[in-house]
Write a protein that holds these residues in place. Sequence first.
Motif, PDB file in Angstrom:
ATOM      1  N   ALA A  15       0.835  -1.210   0.000  1.00 14.36           N
ATOM      2  CA  ALA A  15       0.000   0.000   0.000  1.00 14.36           C
ATOM      3  C   ALA A  15       0.867   1.257   0.000  1.00 14.36           C
ATOM      4  CB  ALA A  15      -0.935  -0.005   1.205  1.00 14.36           C
ATOM      5  N   GLU A  16       1.943   1.237   0.786  1.00 14.84           N
ATOM      6  CA  GLU A  16       2.841   2.394   0.823  1.00 14.84           C
ATOM      7  C   GLU A  16       3.464   2.632  -0.551  1.00 14.84           C
ATOM      8  OE1 GLU A  16       5.632   1.452   3.930  1.00 14.84           O
ATOM      9  OE2 GLU A  16       4.045   1.363   5.443  1.00 14.84           O
ATOM     10  N   GLY A  17       3.860   1.559  -1.208  1.00 19.98           N
ATOM     11  CA  GLY A  17       4.443   1.692  -2.542  1.00 19.98           C
ATOM     12  C   GLY A  17       3.450   2.225  -3.546  1.00 19.98           C
ATOM     13  N   SER A  18       2.223   1.749  -3.461  1.00 24.68           N
ATOM     14  CA  SER A  18       1.180   2.222  -4.370  1.00 24.68           C
ATOM     15  C   SER A  18       0.914   3.712  -4.139  1.00 24.68           C
ATOM     16  CB  SER A  18      -0.093   1.403  -4.148  1.00 24.68           C
ATOM     17  OG  SER A  18      -1.099   1.814  -5.029  1.00 24.68           O
ATOM     18  N   GLY A  30       9.357   0.042  -6.322  1.00 27.53           N
ATOM     19  CA  GLY A  30      10.241  -0.861  -5.580  1.00 27.53           C
ATOM     20  C   GLY A  30       9.629  -1.322  -4.277  1.00 27.53           C
ATOM     21  N   GLN A  31       8.999  -0.385  -3.551  1.00 29.93           N
ATOM     22  CA  GLN A  31       8.332  -0.733  -2.293  1.00 29.93           C
ATOM     23  C   GLN A  31       7.233  -1.754  -2.529  1.00 29.93           C
ATOM     24  OE1 GLN A  31       7.184   3.314  -0.993  1.00 29.93           O
ATOM     25  NE2 GLN A  31       7.631   2.582   1.069  1.00 29.93           N
ATOM     26  N   GLU A  32       6.409  -1.486  -3.530  1.00 30.95           N
ATOM     27  CA  GLU A  32       5.289  -2.391  -3.808  1.00 30.95           C
ATOM     28  C   GLU A  32       5.796  -3.774  -4.195  1.00 30.95           C
ATOM     29  OE1 GLU A  32       1.022  -2.407  -6.108  1.00 30.95           O
ATOM     30  OE2 GLU A  32       2.619  -1.172  -6.946  1.00 30.95           O
ATOM     31  N   ALA A  33       6.837  -3.822  -5.021  1.00 30.65           N
ATOM     32  CA  ALA A  33       7.408  -5.115  -5.428  1.00 30.65           C
ATOM     33  C   ALA A  33       7.975  -5.863  -4.223  1.00 30.65           C
ATOM     34  CB  ALA A  33       8.491  -4.903  -6.480  1.00 30.65           C
ATOM     35  N   GLN A  34       8.614  -5.137  -3.311  1.00 30.90           N
ATOM     36  CA  GLN A  34       9.157  -5.761  -2.107  1.00 30.90           C
ATOM     37  C   GLN A  34       8.030  -6.376  -1.268  1.00 30.90           C
ATOM     38  OE1 GLN A  34      11.090  -3.007   0.551  1.00 30.90           O
ATOM     39  NE2 GLN A  34      12.117  -4.630   1.691  1.00 30.90           N
ATOM     40  N   GLY A  35       6.924  -5.664  -1.129  1.00 33.90           N
ATOM     41  CA  GLY A  35       5.776  -6.185  -0.389  1.00 33.90           C
ATOM     42  C   GLY A  35       5.167  -7.402  -1.062  1.00 33.90           C
ATOM     43  N   GLN A  36       5.091  -7.356  -2.396  1.00 38.54           N
ATOM     44  CA  GLN A  36       4.543  -8.499  -3.135  1.00 38.54           C
ATOM     45  C   GLN A  36       5.428  -9.728  -2.971  1.00 38.54           C
ATOM     46  OE1 GLN A  36       4.334  -6.623  -6.971  1.00 38.54           O
ATOM     47  NE2 GLN A  36       2.179  -6.060  -6.720  1.00 38.54           N
ATOM     48  N   LEU A  37       6.742  -9.524  -3.047  1.00 37.76           N
ATOM     49  CA  LEU A  37       7.655 -10.658  -2.862  1.00 37.76           C
ATOM     50  C   LEU A  37       7.555 -11.223  -1.449  1.00 37.76           C
ATOM     51  CD1 LEU A  37      10.835  -9.477  -4.794  1.00 37.76           C
ATOM     52  CD2 LEU A  37       9.261 -11.320  -5.420  1.00 37.76           C
ATOM     53  N   SER A  38       7.404 -10.348  -0.471  1.00 36.27           N
ATOM     54  CA  SER A  38       7.232 -10.798   0.908  1.00 36.27           C
ATOM     55  C   SER A  38       5.963 -11.637   1.034  1.00 36.27           C
ATOM     56  CB  SER A  38       7.167  -9.585   1.836  1.00 36.27           C
ATOM     57  OG  SER A  38       6.869  -9.989   3.153  1.00 36.27           O
ATOM     58  N   ASP A  39       4.864 -11.158   0.447  1.00 30.22           N
ATOM     59  CA  ASP A  39       3.604 -11.904   0.508  1.00 30.22           C
ATOM     60  C   ASP A  39       3.699 -13.228  -0.248  1.00 30.22           C
ATOM     61  OD1 ASP A  39       2.375 -10.095   2.152  1.00 30.22           O
ATOM     62  OD2 ASP A  39       1.188  -9.134   0.574  1.00 30.22           O
TER      63      ASP A  39
END
Length: 175
Positions: A76-79, A113-122
């Motif tokens: 959400a922060e990345g978005s 980058g933030q959003e991709a990091q969150g997606q990879l974590s999920d």
Amino acid sequence: MSSDNSSSLKAHVDSATGLVQSALGTLTGSTADKAQGEQTRTNAAASHDSSHAVGKIGPIAVSPSGGVSQDDPARAEGSWNQTVGSGKETLGNLVGSQDLKNQGIQQNAAGKGQEAQGQLSDLGNGMGDRVQGALGAGLAGLTGDKEGQAKYQDMHDDGKAKLRSAQKDIEREAQ
């Protein structure tokens, strides 16, 4: 959670079974076997699609098996950073401020980058929960621990919701 879990593996097995049954029906001239094989394949395709479905409301995802998960906050922060960055870039273009435009471009890129990091974590957490849940439920089933089996099945289902949510967002962005 659901005990009637749709499964990608089961769908693939059913599809192969239907293909063999349809082929045997063709070879033997049995239209009933051929039709039943085609129906099995159709049902398998629907089951496969169902196993990959997820409903989302904001950062909350729900799978058909009843699993519930919340997106990693970095998504959400990345978005948000992408949206604000795009706004700055547009405003910079409108008012002729190269500095504001560049800030927007940088913030947009950081947000991606933030959003991709969150997606990879999920993705990673979802896969881990699914594996741990499946193994735990299997072991609990062998020992007759119904409560443990239900707990691990819930873990599996929640992991599936987290995994499918991330996959859905990644596929949407790739289009």
